[in-house]
Design a protein around this motif. Sequence first.
Motif, PDB file in Angstrom:
ATOM      1  N   ASN A  82       0.783  -1.313  -0.026  1.00  0.00           N
ATOM      2  CA  ASN A  82      -0.162   0.092  -0.055  1.00  0.00           C
ATOM      3  C   ASN A  82       0.863   1.153  -0.028  1.00  0.00           C
ATOM      4  OD1 ASN A  82      -2.733   1.222  -0.046  1.00  0.00           O
ATOM      5  ND2 ASN A  82      -2.148   1.727   2.261  1.00  0.00           N
ATOM      6  N   SER A  87       0.608   5.393   1.086  1.00  0.00           N
ATOM      7  CA  SER A  87      -0.193   6.343   1.589  1.00  0.00           C
ATOM      8  C   SER A  87       0.545   7.724   1.562  1.00  0.00           C
ATOM      9  CB  SER A  87      -0.374   6.259   3.064  1.00  0.00           C
ATOM     10  OG  SER A  87      -0.709   4.727   3.229  1.00  0.00           O
ATOM     11  N   PRO A  88      -0.031   8.738   0.987  1.00  0.00           N
ATOM     12  CA  PRO A  88       0.673  10.045   0.901  1.00  0.00           C
ATOM     13  C   PRO A  88       0.598  10.611   2.503  1.00  0.00           C
ATOM     14  CG  PRO A  88      -0.827  10.063  -0.819  1.00  0.00           C
ATOM     15  CD  PRO A  88      -1.251   8.708  -0.035  1.00  0.00           C
ATOM     16  N   SER A 132       1.925  13.926   5.115  1.00  0.00           N
ATOM     17  CA  SER A 132       2.748  15.314   5.070  1.00  0.00           C
ATOM     18  C   SER A 132       3.413  15.400   6.617  1.00  0.00           C
ATOM     19  CB  SER A 132       2.336  16.465   4.885  1.00  0.00           C
ATOM     20  OG  SER A 132       1.172  16.674   5.309  1.00  0.00           O
ATOM     21  N   SER A 133       2.839  14.671   7.627  1.00  0.00           N
ATOM     22  CA  SER A 133       3.381  15.028   8.786  1.00  0.00           C
ATOM     23  C   SER A 133       4.617  13.889   9.290  1.00  0.00           C
ATOM     24  CB  SER A 133       2.051  14.468   9.796  1.00  0.00           C
ATOM     25  OG  SER A 133       0.748  15.184   9.341  1.00  0.00           O
ATOM     26  N   SER A 144      -3.158   8.733  10.476  1.00  0.00           N
ATOM     27  CA  SER A 144      -4.513   8.746  10.912  1.00  0.00           C
ATOM     28  C   SER A 144      -4.887   7.278  11.410  1.00  0.00           C
ATOM     29  CB  SER A 144      -5.380   8.828   9.592  1.00  0.00           C
ATOM     30  OG  SER A 144      -6.661   8.510   9.907  1.00  0.00           O
ATOM     31  N   LYS A 149      -5.385   2.749   6.104  1.00  0.00           N
ATOM     32  CA  LYS A 149      -4.900   1.235   5.947  1.00  0.00           C
ATOM     33  C   LYS A 149      -3.268   1.389   6.364  1.00  0.00           C
ATOM     34  CE  LYS A 149      -4.829  -2.931   4.199  1.00  0.00           C
ATOM     35  NZ  LYS A 149      -5.942  -3.844   4.564  1.00  0.00           N
ATOM     36  N   PHE A 158      -7.643   8.088  -2.525  1.00  0.00           N
ATOM     37  CA  PHE A 158      -7.822   6.700  -2.236  1.00  0.00           C
ATOM     38  C   PHE A 158      -7.455   6.267  -0.853  1.00  0.00           C
ATOM     39  CE2 PHE A 158      -7.950   7.438  -6.933  1.00  0.00           C
ATOM     40  CZ  PHE A 158      -8.835   6.860  -7.225  1.00  0.00           C
ATOM     41  N   THR A 159      -7.817   4.846  -0.600  1.00  0.00           N
ATOM     42  CA  THR A 159      -7.602   4.493   0.829  1.00  0.00           C
ATOM     43  C   THR A 159      -7.425   2.896   0.371  1.00  0.00           C
ATOM     44  OG1 THR A 159      -8.012   3.555   2.943  1.00  0.00           O
ATOM     45  CG2 THR A 159      -9.879   3.851   1.603  1.00  0.00           C
ATOM     46  N   GLY A 160      -6.377   2.072   1.010  1.00  0.00           N
ATOM     47  CA  GLY A 160      -6.339   0.894   0.800  1.00  0.00           C
ATOM     48  C   GLY A 160      -7.115   0.209   1.798  1.00  0.00           C
ATOM     49  N   LYS A 195     -14.332   8.331   6.095  1.00  0.00           N
ATOM     50  CA  LYS A 195     -13.604   8.687   4.741  1.00  0.00           C
ATOM     51  C   LYS A 195     -14.378   8.517   3.673  1.00  0.00           C
ATOM     52  CE  LYS A 195      -8.974   6.803   4.442  1.00  0.00           C
ATOM     53  NZ  LYS A 195      -8.195   8.219   4.820  1.00  0.00           N
ATOM     54  N   LYS A 220      -2.137   0.883  -5.522  1.00  0.00           N
ATOM     55  CA  LYS A 220      -1.843   2.065  -5.586  1.00  0.00           C
ATOM     56  C   LYS A 220      -0.602   2.618  -6.496  1.00  0.00           C
ATOM     57  CE  LYS A 220      -4.295   3.717  -1.680  1.00  0.00           C
ATOM     58  NZ  LYS A 220      -3.636   4.454  -0.295  1.00  0.00           N
TER      59      LYS A 220
HETATM   60  C1  LIG Z   1      -0.246  15.451   0.372  1.00  0.00           C
HETATM   61  C2  LIG Z   1      -1.139  14.803   1.535  1.00  0.00           C
HETATM   62  C3  LIG Z   1      -0.457  14.731   2.768  1.00  0.00           C
HETATM   63  C4  LIG Z   1      -1.329  14.073   3.789  1.00  0.00           C
HETATM   64  N1  LIG Z   1      -0.848  13.960   4.777  1.00  0.00           N
HETATM   65  C5  LIG Z   1      -1.430  13.177   5.721  1.00  0.00           C
HETATM   66  C6  LIG Z   1      -0.767  12.849   6.979  1.00  0.00           C
HETATM   67  O1  LIG Z   1       0.083  13.667   7.446  1.00  0.00           O
HETATM   68  N2  LIG Z   1      -1.270  12.068   7.799  1.00  0.00           N
HETATM   69  C7  LIG Z   1      -2.340  11.104   7.497  1.00  0.00           C
HETATM   70  O2  LIG Z   1      -2.930  10.528   8.430  1.00  0.00           O
HETATM   71  N3  LIG Z   1      -2.966  11.356   6.432  1.00  0.00           N
HETATM   72  C8  LIG Z   1      -2.467  12.179   5.412  1.00  0.00           C
HETATM   73  N4  LIG Z   1      -2.938  12.343   4.297  1.00  0.00           N
HETATM   74  C9  LIG Z   1      -4.142  11.618   3.975  1.00  0.00           C
HETATM   75  C10 LIG Z   1      -3.911  10.153   3.556  1.00  0.00           C
HETATM   76  O3  LIG Z   1      -3.053  10.134   2.327  1.00  0.00           O
HETATM   77  C11 LIG Z   1      -5.387   9.589   3.154  1.00  0.00           C
HETATM   78  O4  LIG Z   1      -6.078   9.456   4.550  1.00  0.00           O
HETATM   79  C12 LIG Z   1      -5.064   8.290   2.616  1.00  0.00           C
HETATM   80  O5  LIG Z   1      -6.552   7.500   2.323  1.00  0.00           O
HETATM   81  C13 LIG Z   1      -4.494   7.334   3.413  1.00  0.00           C
HETATM   82  O6  LIG Z   1      -4.131   6.150   2.437  1.00  0.00           O
HETATM   83  P1  LIG Z   1      -4.213   4.677   3.271  1.00  0.00           P
HETATM   84  O7  LIG Z   1      -5.813   4.590   3.960  1.00  0.00           O
HETATM   85  O8  LIG Z   1      -4.581   3.643   2.029  1.00  0.00           O
HETATM   86  O9  LIG Z   1      -3.388   4.267   4.480  1.00  0.00           O
HETATM   87  C14 LIG Z   1      -2.389  13.328   3.390  1.00  0.00           C
HETATM   88  C15 LIG Z   1      -2.896  13.254   1.813  1.00  0.00           C
HETATM   89  C16 LIG Z   1      -2.097  14.156   1.037  1.00  0.00           C
HETATM   90  C17 LIG Z   1      -2.620  13.845  -0.404  1.00  0.00           C
END
Ligand SMILES: Cc1cc2nc3c(=O)[nH]c(=O)nc-3n(C[C@H](O)[C@H](O)[C@H](O)COP(=O)(O)O)c2cc1C
Length: 202
Positions: free
Chosen positions: A33, A35-36, A38-39, A52, A56, A86-88, A96, A107
Motif C-alpha cells: 500500500n 499512503s501520502p 505530510s506529517s 490517521s 490502511k 484513495f484508501t487501501g 473517509k 496504488k
Molecule cells: C499531500 C497529502 C498529505 C497527507 N498527509 C497526511 C498525514 O500526514 N497523515 C495522515 O494520516 N494522512 C495524510 N493524508 C491523507 C492520507 O493520504 C489519506 O488518508 C489516505 O487515504 C491514506 O491512505 P491509506 O488509507 O491507504 O493508508 C495526506 C494526503 C495528502 C494528499
Amino acid sequence: MQLLETKVIKPKILYYGTPVILLTTLNEDHTINISPLSSSWGLGKYIILGVSVEGKALENLQRHPECVINVPHQSLWKNVEKLASFTGKYPVPAQKHAAGFTFCKDKYKKGDLTPGASNVVKPTRIIECPIQIEAEVKNIHIPEYDTVFAIVETEMLQFHAHETIIKGENHIDPIKWNPLIYNFRHYFGIGNELGKTFRSET
Ligand SMILES: Cc1cc2nc3c(=O)[nH]c(=O)nc-3n(C[C@H](O)[C@H](O)[C@H](O)COP(=O)(O)O)c2cc1C
C-alpha cells in the motif's frame, strides 16, 4: 522589522508547509500500500510520522512494523495527487467515504509509480522518489487526549538516494534536491537558496 497586526483565526487545517512523503507498507496479502503523508519529521536516525487511525497505513504498520519513507521530488506532485482520494482500506471507513475517498488496491498503478525491492524490509521502495528510507517501527502511540491520529516512531535502517542528488560520499546536495511541500493543501516546490546554517558541511 515592522510590527504587523495579527488576528486570531480558527484554521480548518494545520498543514503549514512540510514535505510530502509516500509511505509504503505491507498489506496482509503481501501486496504493498502507498499512503501520502505530510506529517513527518526527522530526529537523528529516527523519523516520526503522524498517521490517521482510520487508514490502511496504520493497520499495516501495526501488523507488520516496517515501512519505506519515500520522499518525492516536487515534479511528482501529480502522481501524489492521483493517490490522494484513495484508501487501501476495505471497506472504506464511513468518515473517509463521507469525505470522498474510495478504495484502491493497486496504488502503484493508480499513481503511475514503480516498485523496487528493498534491501532490509519487506515494503518496496518507490523508484521515482529521489529519497527512499527503509525503516522499522519502534513505537506506535495513540494519545488518549485525541484518538484520531497515531504517532509512529520509526528508525532509519537504510537510506537510498538517486545519484543525481548526492554530493561527495554521504551528503545530499540541497541545490539539486527539491522536496515537494504540502502548504495548506496546496503543492509547492521550494524556491532559491537563502543561506545556510553554521553546521552545514556542504
Ligand atoms: C499531500 C497529502 C498529505 C497527507 N498527509 C497526511 C498525514 O500526514 N497523515 C495522515 O494520516 N494522512 C495524510 N493524508 C491523507 C492520507 O493520504 C489519506 O488518508 C489516505 O487515504 C491514506 O491512505 P491509506 O488509507 O491507504 O493508508 C495526506 C494526503 C495528502 C494528499
